[in-house]
Design an enzyme around this catalytic site. Sequence first.
Site, mmCIF file in Angstrom:
data_model
loop_
_atom_site.group_PDB
_atom_site.id
_atom_site.type_symbol
_atom_site.label_atom_id
_atom_site.label_comp_id
_atom_site.label_asym_id
_atom_site.label_seq_id
_atom_site.Cartn_x
_atom_site.Cartn_y
_atom_site.Cartn_z
ATOM 1 N N ASP A 7 0.860 -1.182 0.000
ATOM 2 C CA ASP A 7 0.000 0.000 0.000
ATOM 3 C C ASP A 7 0.896 1.232 0.000
ATOM 4 O O ASP A 7 2.046 1.175 0.444
ATOM 5 C CB ASP A 7 -0.916 0.010 1.221
ATOM 6 C CG ASP A 7 -1.894 1.177 1.196
ATOM 7 O OD1 ASP A 7 -2.683 1.274 0.235
ATOM 8 O OD2 ASP A 7 -1.862 1.998 2.127
ATOM 9 N N GLU A 9 0.975 5.739 0.481
ATOM 10 C CA GLU A 9 0.351 7.013 0.811
ATOM 11 C C GLU A 9 1.039 8.079 -0.036
ATOM 12 O O GLU A 9 2.240 7.981 -0.331
ATOM 13 C CB GLU A 9 0.483 7.335 2.298
ATOM 14 C CG GLU A 9 -0.163 6.311 3.231
ATOM 15 C CD GLU A 9 -1.657 6.145 3.035
ATOM 16 O OE1 GLU A 9 -2.297 7.085 2.511
ATOM 17 O OE2 GLU A 9 -2.181 5.078 3.400
ATOM 18 N N HIS A 57 -3.771 10.745 5.905
ATOM 19 C CA HIS A 57 -2.747 9.871 6.475
ATOM 20 C C HIS A 57 -1.983 10.469 7.654
ATOM 21 O O HIS A 57 -1.214 9.763 8.319
ATOM 22 C CB HIS A 57 -1.747 9.433 5.395
ATOM 23 C CG HIS A 57 -1.218 10.548 4.543
ATOM 24 N ND1 HIS A 57 -0.556 11.647 5.037
ATOM 25 C CD2 HIS A 57 -1.263 10.721 3.187
ATOM 26 C CE1 HIS A 57 -0.194 12.437 4.046
ATOM 27 N NE2 HIS A 57 -0.622 11.912 2.907
ATOM 28 N N ASP A 155 -2.123 -0.839 6.637
ATOM 29 C CA ASP A 155 -3.118 -1.152 5.617
ATOM 30 C C ASP A 155 -2.695 -2.368 4.794
ATOM 31 O O ASP A 155 -3.544 -3.178 4.389
ATOM 32 C CB ASP A 155 -3.343 0.051 4.700
ATOM 33 C CG ASP A 155 -4.152 1.150 5.383
ATOM 34 O OD1 ASP A 155 -4.496 0.977 6.571
ATOM 35 O OD2 ASP A 155 -4.433 2.176 4.739
#
Length: 234
Positions: A7, A9, A57, A155
């Site tokens: 994942d 960000e 985030h 995540d």
Amino acid sequence: MREIVFDTETTGLSPQDGHRLVEIGCVEIFNRVQTGRSFHAYINPERDMPREAEAVHGLSMTFLSDKPCFHAVVDDLIEFLGDSPLVAHNATFDFAFLNWELSQCGHVPISLARMVDTLAMARTRHPGAKHSLDALCTRYGIDRSQRIKHGALLDAELLAQVYVELCGGRQIGLILAETPAAGMQLAESAMSMARAPRPVRPPRPHAASPEELARHATFIQKLVDPLWAQFPAA
């Protein structure tokens, strides 16, 4: 089979608009079981952080200012990814950022043939339902209590569990081993044990003793208006 669930960000929605990676988290799974190996890095995007992205985030430029740039972590990342399939939720988004960053460092983009999109899998398996990571964790009973804000490594760990469920879940009797060959040896051993003849044991006596029969008769006599008394024996 080795797979990497990952994942990212970012500072925004598209690298074509000047947005950059700020965090990447990867989790290794083997035969759909987490191995405990992971890769995680915070990345200095070398630009400002929009308030909308920080609200998602929680990563501010103050926090990221002393973190390495992508080119400083790219070799370790590529080594960890290897040639394994890469699993992500809404994977086209993550692949777009990852491949853009790789291209800026002079690396070959990762082939989309390696992409496994759990969002597409969820839409196929649960049409009409909610398909966010939170919704899928709720559907499959996966604890997401620590997910206060989006975080790449957390995540990825949650998504790894979701991915296993989307693939059918962990089956009872699944043999876990470090290598496929070891798994086959365990399976063959288990089947051999199942085929082995079992010793025949004589039946154990279960008849009541005379003393037990006498106590039972005494107890029956104390019952008031028992049901069977209403139906005399033929």
